[in-house]
Design an enzyme around this catalytic site. Structure first.
Site, PDB file in Angstrom:
ATOM      1  N   LYS A 233      -2.186  -3.126  18.804  1.00 54.60           N
ATOM      2  CA  LYS A 233      -1.853  -2.389  17.569  1.00 54.60           C
ATOM      3  C   LYS A 233      -3.022  -1.543  17.071  1.00 54.60           C
ATOM      4  CE  LYS A 233      -0.339  -3.113  12.764  1.00 54.60           C
ATOM      5  NZ  LYS A 233      -1.442  -2.930  11.831  1.00 54.60           N
TER       6      LYS A 233
ATOM      7  N   ASP B 239       4.311   2.308  13.207  1.00 53.27           N
ATOM      8  CA  ASP B 239       4.368   2.126  11.747  1.00 53.27           C
ATOM      9  C   ASP B 239       3.490   3.151  11.049  1.00 53.27           C
ATOM     10  OD1 ASP B 239       1.701   1.216  11.290  1.00 53.27           O
ATOM     11  OD2 ASP B 239       2.279  -0.892  11.215  1.00 53.27           O
TER      12      ASP B 239
ATOM     13  N   HIS C 238      -2.903   2.042  10.648  1.00 56.07           N
ATOM     14  CA  HIS C 238      -3.121   1.005   9.633  1.00 56.07           C
ATOM     15  C   HIS C 238      -2.658   1.489   8.258  1.00 56.07           C
ATOM     16  CE1 HIS C 238      -5.346  -2.910  10.109  1.00 56.07           C
ATOM     17  NE2 HIS C 238      -5.211  -2.937   8.805  1.00 56.07           N
TER      18      HIS C 238
HETATM   19  C1  LIG Z   1      -1.836  -5.071   1.963  1.00 61.33           C
HETATM   20  C2  LIG Z   1      -1.915  -4.774   3.425  1.00 61.33           C
HETATM   21  C3  LIG Z   1      -2.513  -5.704   4.280  1.00 61.33           C
HETATM   22  C4  LIG Z   1      -2.575  -5.434   5.651  1.00 61.33           C
HETATM   23  N1  LIG Z   1      -3.099  -6.391   6.473  1.00 61.33           N
HETATM   24  C5  LIG Z   1      -3.058  -6.191   7.820  1.00 61.33           C
HETATM   25  C6  LIG Z   1      -3.463  -7.229   8.690  1.00 61.33           C
HETATM   26  O1  LIG Z   1      -3.850  -8.317   8.269  1.00 61.33           O
HETATM   27  N2  LIG Z   1      -3.401  -6.974  10.030  1.00 61.33           N
HETATM   28  C7  LIG Z   1      -2.965  -5.768  10.543  1.00 61.33           C
HETATM   29  O2  LIG Z   1      -2.913  -5.591  11.759  1.00 61.33           O
HETATM   30  N3  LIG Z   1      -2.570  -4.788   9.717  1.00 61.33           N
HETATM   31  C8  LIG Z   1      -2.581  -4.961   8.380  1.00 61.33           C
HETATM   32  N4  LIG Z   1      -2.125  -3.979   7.546  1.00 61.33           N
HETATM   33  C9  LIG Z   1      -1.583  -2.733   8.115  1.00 61.33           C
HETATM   34  C10 LIG Z   1      -0.068  -2.874   8.368  1.00 61.33           C
HETATM   35  O3  LIG Z   1       0.187  -3.777   9.425  1.00 61.33           O
HETATM   36  C11 LIG Z   1       0.582  -1.534   8.764  1.00 61.33           C
HETATM   37  O4  LIG Z   1      -0.088  -0.996   9.871  1.00 61.33           O
HETATM   38  C12 LIG Z   1       0.637  -0.514   7.638  1.00 61.33           C
HETATM   39  O5  LIG Z   1       0.827  -1.122   6.383  1.00 61.33           O
HETATM   40  C13 LIG Z   1       1.791   0.452   7.910  1.00 61.33           C
HETATM   41  O6  LIG Z   1       1.860   1.443   6.955  1.00 61.33           O
HETATM   42  P1  LIG Z   1       2.885   1.414   5.708  1.00 61.33           P
HETATM   43  O7  LIG Z   1       2.329   0.441   4.744  1.00 61.33           O
HETATM   44  O8  LIG Z   1       2.832   2.820   5.236  1.00 61.33           O
HETATM   45  O9  LIG Z   1       4.252   1.002   6.244  1.00 61.33           O
HETATM   46  C14 LIG Z   1      -2.055  -4.220   6.169  1.00 61.33           C
HETATM   47  C15 LIG Z   1      -1.455  -3.302   5.301  1.00 61.33           C
HETATM   48  C16 LIG Z   1      -1.376  -3.568   3.944  1.00 61.33           C
HETATM   49  C17 LIG Z   1      -0.691  -2.574   3.055  1.00 61.33           C
END
Ligand SMILES: Cc1cc2nc3c(=O)[nH]c(=O)nc-3n(C[C@H](O)[C@H](O)[C@H](O)COP(=O)(O)O)c2cc1C
Length: 374
Positions: free
Chosen positions: A248, A303, A272
């Site tokens: 990822k 995503d 991310h």
């Molecule tokens: C509050 C928050 C915490 C996140 N924590 C992680 C995580 O622990 N591991 C990870 O791979 N991605 C993490 N992400 C990224 C999400 O997996 C994802 O890639 C991203 O939120 C996608 O975009 P979107 O919020 O616009 O749908 C996090 C995102 C947010 C908003």
């Protein structure tokens, strides 16, 4: 269908969550890197991508179910890995796990979840994928891999786009951290949200349980060194993990090509949610380039910026096999707890379904670049 709760779109849920959550918590969820150009670009590039309406076709029997990486799913989207979801609402992890079980959709369980990985897959009745951050301690990483295997996980996501934690201005402005900065402004912020504070204290202040249960680390070092995740590590992980392996946080076609050649099962195209490199391209723009680099057979998960069901269809048309959704589920939690995440699912499902009909398609598999306008 969940009751509407006065929520008719993801942006309705976002607005309501903003009111109900302390600013420090909302900024953690909603914020992104630096001055948030990458996050805004994710949204605007997806909005700018257009689908071509097609007419005079019978689209009565539309289907959104399918199969992704060996898992039968009812919907073309799942829940992206997100740390500390219990901050969005007490019991947030449990609500997401029950959602995944009921709606047959994958829930990606973060290393930094507020609930142990063992409990999460049990509550999700198997609809859980584990996400790893490699860093902090080699022993801890080996332990997590063993625990994930013993708990029955069939899908393992290695996140690679956090070689360092980015600078997140909005988090800093309100003192979000581990521990948080409890200055006067923060105290006033919490005092203005007594319901969140009361329920969070009653449920127990969220802890990173995968860390707390470890024999090797005692706490989560959010800004810790993640340099352990390199090409050699990925090669070892591929040898070690017997089930589906997903990488990822890939946007570069060159990286994608090299990772695909290492025998992983899927690439997860993501920036991310704009929370890492602020100068990164909009992730929807990277998707067709990665598809070209890896060919038609490699599974691609996408995503970033999905705020409407039509965005799931657009991602499919731009080359994704499956889409994950991040912040909208946290807005749902913050807005209305467990009912809120069901509501978000209904909204995205209905929007995806109707968009599919209006572009003249009945089956996800048939959607492709020909559905894009221009
Ligand atoms: C509050 C928050 C915490 C996140 N924590 C992680 C995580 O622990 N591991 C990870 O791979 N991605 C993490 N992400 C990224 C999400 O997996 C994802 O890639 C991203 O939120 C996608 O975009 P979107 O919020 O616009 O749908 C996090 C995102 C947010 C908003």
């Amino acid at each position: 269908m969940a009751e509407h709760q006065g929520i008719f779109s993801v942006s309705d849920a976002r607005r309501r969550a903003q009111k109900r959550l302390p600013r420090m918590i909302f900024n953690y969820i909603d914020g992104a890197a630096s001055d948030e150009v990458a996050a805004r670009l994710n949204d605007s590039a997806l909005s700018a991508l257009r689908l071509m309406p097609r007419v005079l076709r019978n689209v009565d029997s539309r289907r959104l179910d399918g199969r992704i990486l060996g898992m039968d799913v009812d919907l073309p989207f799942g829940i992206a890995p997100m740390g500390m979801c219990n901050l969005s609402w007490p019991g947030g992890d449990r609500a997401l796990a029950r959602l995944a079980a009921r709606r047959h959709m994958p829930l990606c369980v973060s290393t930094a979840a507020s609930t142990s990985l063992e409990q999460m897959i049990e509550m999700a009745e198997g609809y859980a994928w584990f996400q790893l951050y490699a860093g902090q301690s080699d022993n801890f990483v080996s332990e997590l891999i063993e625990r994930a295997e013993a708990a029955g996980y069939q899908h393992f996501i290695m996140t690679v786009d956090v070689p360092v934690l980015s600078v997140r201005n909005r988090e800093r402005s309100t003192g979000f951290g581990h521990p948080p900065r409890m200055d006067l402004a923060a105290i006033a912020d919490f005092a203005c949200h007594p319901r969140w504070v009361g329920e969070t204290l009653l449920a127990g202040v969220p802890k990173p349980m995968n860390f707390n249960l470890s024999a090797y680390v005692s706490s989560f070092d959010r800004g810790g060194n993640r340099a352990a995740a390199d090409w050699e590590f990925l090669a070892r992980l591929r040898d070690r993990w017997p089930h589906k392996l997903i990488v990822k946080g890939v946007q570069s076609p060159d990286d994608a090509h090299r990772i695909a050649a290492m025998g992983v099962d899927a690439l997860y195209v993501s920036n991310h949610g704009g929370r890492q490199l602020n100068a990164a391209p909009a992730v929807i723009d990277s998707l067709p380039l990665v598809r070209r680099a890896v060919g038609d057979d490699m599974v691609l998960i996408f995503d970033g910026g999905v705020r409407r069901g039509e965005d799931v269809i657009k991602a499919r048309a731009a080359g994704a096999d499956f889409t994950m959704v991040g912040r909208p589920f946290l807005y749902g939690l913050g807005a209305a707890g467990e009912k809120g995440v069901h509501r978000i699912t209904d909204i995205l499902r209905e929007e995806a379904d109707t968009s599919m009909g209006m572009i003249g398609e009945t089956d996800l598999a048939a959607i492709g670049a020909h559905n894009l306008a221009g």
